[in-house]
Motif scaffolding. Structure first.
Motif, mmCIF file in Angstrom:
data_model
loop_
_atom_site.group_PDB
_atom_site.id
_atom_site.type_symbol
_atom_site.label_atom_id
_atom_site.label_comp_id
_atom_site.label_asym_id
_atom_site.label_seq_id
_atom_site.Cartn_x
_atom_site.Cartn_y
_atom_site.Cartn_z
ATOM 1 N N SER A 179 43.579 62.320 98.937
ATOM 2 C CA SER A 179 43.989 62.546 100.326
ATOM 3 C C SER A 179 43.566 63.910 100.841
ATOM 4 O O SER A 179 43.544 64.129 102.052
ATOM 5 C CB SER A 179 45.514 62.419 100.439
ATOM 6 N N ALA A 180 43.261 64.821 99.924
ATOM 7 C CA ALA A 180 42.898 66.192 100.302
ATOM 8 C C ALA A 180 42.032 66.791 99.200
ATOM 9 O O ALA A 180 41.851 66.183 98.136
ATOM 10 C CB ALA A 180 44.159 67.032 100.506
ATOM 11 N N HIS A 181 41.514 67.969 99.471
ATOM 12 C CA HIS A 181 40.743 68.690 98.462
ATOM 13 C C HIS A 181 41.575 68.867 97.194
ATOM 14 O O HIS A 181 42.744 69.257 97.252
ATOM 15 C CB HIS A 181 40.337 70.056 99.018
ATOM 16 N N VAL A 182 40.986 68.583 96.041
ATOM 17 C CA VAL A 182 41.652 68.767 94.750
ATOM 18 C C VAL A 182 41.218 70.125 94.186
ATOM 19 O O VAL A 182 40.075 70.272 93.757
ATOM 20 C CB VAL A 182 41.298 67.634 93.763
ATOM 21 N N PRO A 183 42.086 71.121 94.181
ATOM 22 C CA PRO A 183 41.677 72.451 93.707
ATOM 23 C C PRO A 183 41.453 72.475 92.200
ATOM 24 O O PRO A 183 42.108 71.755 91.438
ATOM 25 C CB PRO A 183 42.837 73.350 94.119
ATOM 26 N N ILE A 184 40.536 73.329 91.790
ATOM 27 C CA ILE A 184 40.184 73.517 90.392
ATOM 28 C C ILE A 184 40.606 74.920 89.960
ATOM 29 O O ILE A 184 40.275 75.911 90.622
ATOM 30 C CB ILE A 184 38.667 73.348 90.167
ATOM 31 N N ILE A 185 41.337 74.987 88.840
ATOM 32 C CA ILE A 185 41.695 76.273 88.247
ATOM 33 C C ILE A 185 40.868 76.472 86.988
ATOM 34 O O ILE A 185 40.668 75.535 86.202
ATOM 35 C CB ILE A 185 43.197 76.334 87.909
ATOM 36 N N CYS A 186 40.381 77.690 86.789
ATOM 37 C CA CYS A 186 39.619 78.067 85.596
ATOM 38 C C CYS A 186 40.337 79.251 84.935
ATOM 39 O O CYS A 186 41.264 79.815 85.495
ATOM 40 C CB CYS A 186 38.194 78.467 85.972
ATOM 41 N N ALA A 187 39.859 79.600 83.751
ATOM 42 C CA ALA A 187 40.488 80.724 83.049
ATOM 43 C C ALA A 187 39.475 81.538 82.262
ATOM 44 O O ALA A 187 39.825 82.174 81.273
ATOM 45 C CB ALA A 187 41.595 80.228 82.129
ATOM 46 N N GLY A 188 38.221 81.524 82.684
ATOM 47 C CA GLY A 188 37.198 82.263 81.953
ATOM 48 C C GLY A 188 37.359 83.761 82.096
ATOM 49 O O GLY A 188 37.591 84.263 83.203
ATOM 50 N N GLN A 189 37.214 84.479 80.984
ATOM 51 C CA GLN A 189 37.284 85.939 80.996
ATOM 52 C C GLN A 189 35.926 86.573 80.718
ATOM 53 O O GLN A 189 35.694 87.721 81.069
ATOM 54 C CB GLN A 189 38.290 86.421 79.954
#
Length: 359
Positions: A179-189
């Motif tokens: 229904s809307a944009h699906v946000p993506i979370i990352c955790a690269g350092q």
């Protein structure tokens, strides 16, 4: 500053200690944690995915729930808070995860996102015959890039003919679309991880370290901002924080010292052995940070220890670090900690002054 909660999907939360609160994960516990977070105006809740623990006397993370199925259940009992589930990309094809995300979006329209876990602990995957070999350490962000590209194509067009090194789609279909944009979370350092986040993520967790030193997250945030400027994308920095609070600084410090006396060194040794497997890791990579002497404590994340007023001031200092979008909180005891935060800490925070505090 946005505030989120890192759900206790694994036993004993994020304290690798035999003297910290000991508990097993359950749906009821995580549901209550999320409902309390929602009641106190938290912006999001995220659950990790961990497939093998570190053992030791505390059996650290030997008990774990699964992230997507947990968040689907939580989606059905919440109304406002944003929810993120984590995918270990070596375990599930991207088209399946894209469909799972659409399903949870149907339960909680516009409130769901996906956290990408590239995989650093070989034992999690080799136990199931899924480890692709040491080459994965060097190419995991190329793998993740293709993985996310497939999902985004399906979410935005309903089909994919993506042809890459790791994934090859053949008129792959996905309906309905979210229904809307699906946000993506990352955790690269690492430098490569930050570049991946800048190219594909909406958020990236940035590491800090030490006790009561929120400004130590600044260098990582600066790197992320520079990478985001290069790609021209809006990628927001989140900082993971452990909160140990009490009525006074002395009482909170006494709890922290008690937890440190119970440090599970056997579990830490297991973690270190797994971290050493990536012999070519970037100096800023998470596995390298895990091996640093200052991180041989019950938790390897930045830790805020003090009275409610002290913790509020420290979180406001974190909010003032240029580029910070939010913090994801963990607690020594999640149910007590959430009540402390909602009723005693958040009302003192200038960076959360817009929140109407629940009674």
């Amino acid at each position: 500053m946005d505030i989120g909660v890192f759900l206790p999907i694994g036993n004993n939360g994020w304290l690798i200690s035999t003297t910290s609160p000991q508990y097993k994960p359950s749906f009821d516990l995580n549901k209550e944690v999320t409902l309390r977070a929602e009641r106190y105006g938290f912006d999001f809740a995220l659950s990790m995915i961990k497939l093998r623990g570190f053992g030791g006397p505390s059996e650290y993370w030997d008990y774990n729930l699964e992230s997507f199925t947990l968040m689907a259940g939580i989606a059905a009992v919440t109304t406002k808070i944003r929810l993120f589930a984590s995918v270990a990309v070596l375990t599930m094809p991207p088209a399946i995860v894209a469909r799972m995300a659409v399903t949870i979006d149907s339960i909680a329209p516009g409130r769901f996102g996906v956290n990408i876990v590239s995989g650093w602990q070989e034992a999690e995957y080799s136990q199931m015959g899924l480890w692709p070999g040491a080459a994965h350490f060097a190419q995991r962000y190329e793998y993740c890039s293709e993985y996310v590209a497939v999902m985004k194509e399906l979410w935005t067009t309903g089909r994919s003919d993506f042809q890459g090194q790791f994934f090859r789609m053949d008129d792959c279909r996905l309906l309905p679309m979210p229904s809307a944009h699906v946000p993506i979370i990352c955790a690269g350092q690492s430098a490569r991880g930050m570049r991946f986040a800048a190219e594909y993520g909406d958020y990236n967790f940035v590491s800090g370290s030490g006790m009561n030193a929120p400004e130590r997250a600044a260098p990582g945030i600066e790197t992320l901002v520079a990478e985001a400027n290069r790609t021209g994308r809006d990628v927001r920095a989140l900082v993971l924080v452990m909160v140990i609070a009490d009525e006074t600084d002395a009482a909170a410090q006494a709890k922290w010292e008690h937890y440190k006396r119970g440090t599970d060194h056997a579990a830490l040794a297991w973690r270190s052995g797994q971290a050493r497997a990536d012999v070519n890791a970037d100096p800023n990579a998470t596995v390298v940070r895990m091996l640093q002497p200052e991180n041989q404590l019950p938790t390897h994340m930045p830790t805020l220890v003090g009275s409610y007023a002290t913790v509020a001031r420290l979180l406001d200092r974190l909010a003032a670090v240029p580029g910070v979008a939010g913090a994801m909180l963990t607690f020594d005891d999640f149910l007590i900690g959430l009540e402390q935060f909602g009723t005693r800490i958040q009302p003192l925070m200038q960076s959360r002054s817009q929140i109407k505090h629940a009674a």
